[in-house]
Design an enzyme around this catalytic site. Structure first.
Site, short mmCIF file in Angstrom:
data_model
loop_
_atom_site.label_atom_id
_atom_site.label_comp_id
_atom_site.label_asym_id
_atom_site.label_seq_id
_atom_site.Cartn_x
_atom_site.Cartn_y
_atom_site.Cartn_z
N GLU A 54 38.72 42.99 33.85
CA GLU A 54 39.03 41.66 33.31
C GLU A 54 38.59 40.56 34.27
O GLU A 54 38.04 39.53 33.83
CB GLU A 54 40.54 41.52 33.04
CG GLU A 54 41.09 42.50 32.04
CD GLU A 54 41.63 43.78 32.67
OE1 GLU A 54 42.45 44.44 32.03
OE2 GLU A 54 41.23 44.12 33.81
N CYS A 82 46.95 44.29 34.18
CA CYS A 82 47.91 44.33 35.28
C CYS A 82 48.41 42.91 35.56
O CYS A 82 47.90 41.94 34.98
CB CYS A 82 47.23 44.91 36.52
SG CYS A 82 46.04 43.77 37.28
#
Length: 168
Positions: A54, A82
């Protein structure tokens, strides 16, 4: 928007990570139906704990739009982000997160904590969960199965240090 088609693009990024021996997570950032950022895990190769799929996709998107604000974008991630990546989505003003499989050990959207919809922040991210969930979960399972088999066969002295994610 065709969530499945863009998730397949993210899965293609995850396959690139798999081929490099990285935990196979992929991401793409989309604006107006066009991919403006791609990324796959490169933590081991780059020796960089922030080189998550990401984060790398966001960095490419910033460069392509010429701004740190990614208003109106959707990010597709094969695995629930996360805390670091979820925070980056909020700070970057990403409109929508679409993810495949949950991460029961480190997920910061639906599993452990919810960073992206925290009302105390000045921005919240819309969430669509479970897109191509089985395919996203399967690539992680295959990766860890392969690691265990290599370890059992003596092909590697130890498992990849950062490879702790196990999808149930």
């Amino acid at each position: 928007m065709d969530h499945a088609a863009f998730m397949r693009e993210a899965l293609g990024e995850a396959e690139k990570a798999f081929a490099r021996g990285e935990v196979p997570i992929g991401a793409v950032v989309v604006l107006d139906g066009q991919i403006i950022g791609r990324g796959h895990n490169l933590r081991e190769q780059e020796k960089d704990g922030t080189a998550h799929a990401e984060m790398l996709a966001l960095r490419e998107a910033f460069g392509n739009v010429g701004d740190w604000r990614l208003n109106g974008t959707t990010i597709y991630s094969t695995i629930e982000p996360c805390p670091m990546c979820a925070g980056a989505l909020v700070l970057s003003r990403v409109k929508t997160l679409v993810y495949g499989a949950t991460d029961p050990k480190a997920g910061a959207v639906d599993s452990v904590i919810d960073v992206v919809r925290q009302q105390r922040f000045n921005h919240q991210v819309e969430v669509v969960a479970g897109v191509l969930e089985e395919e996203c979960r399967d690539i992680i399972r295959r990766f860890f199965k392969d690691l265990r088999e290599k370890k059992d066969n003596g092909e590697m002295a130890e498992l990849v240090e950062g490879a702790r994610l196990e999808i149930e």
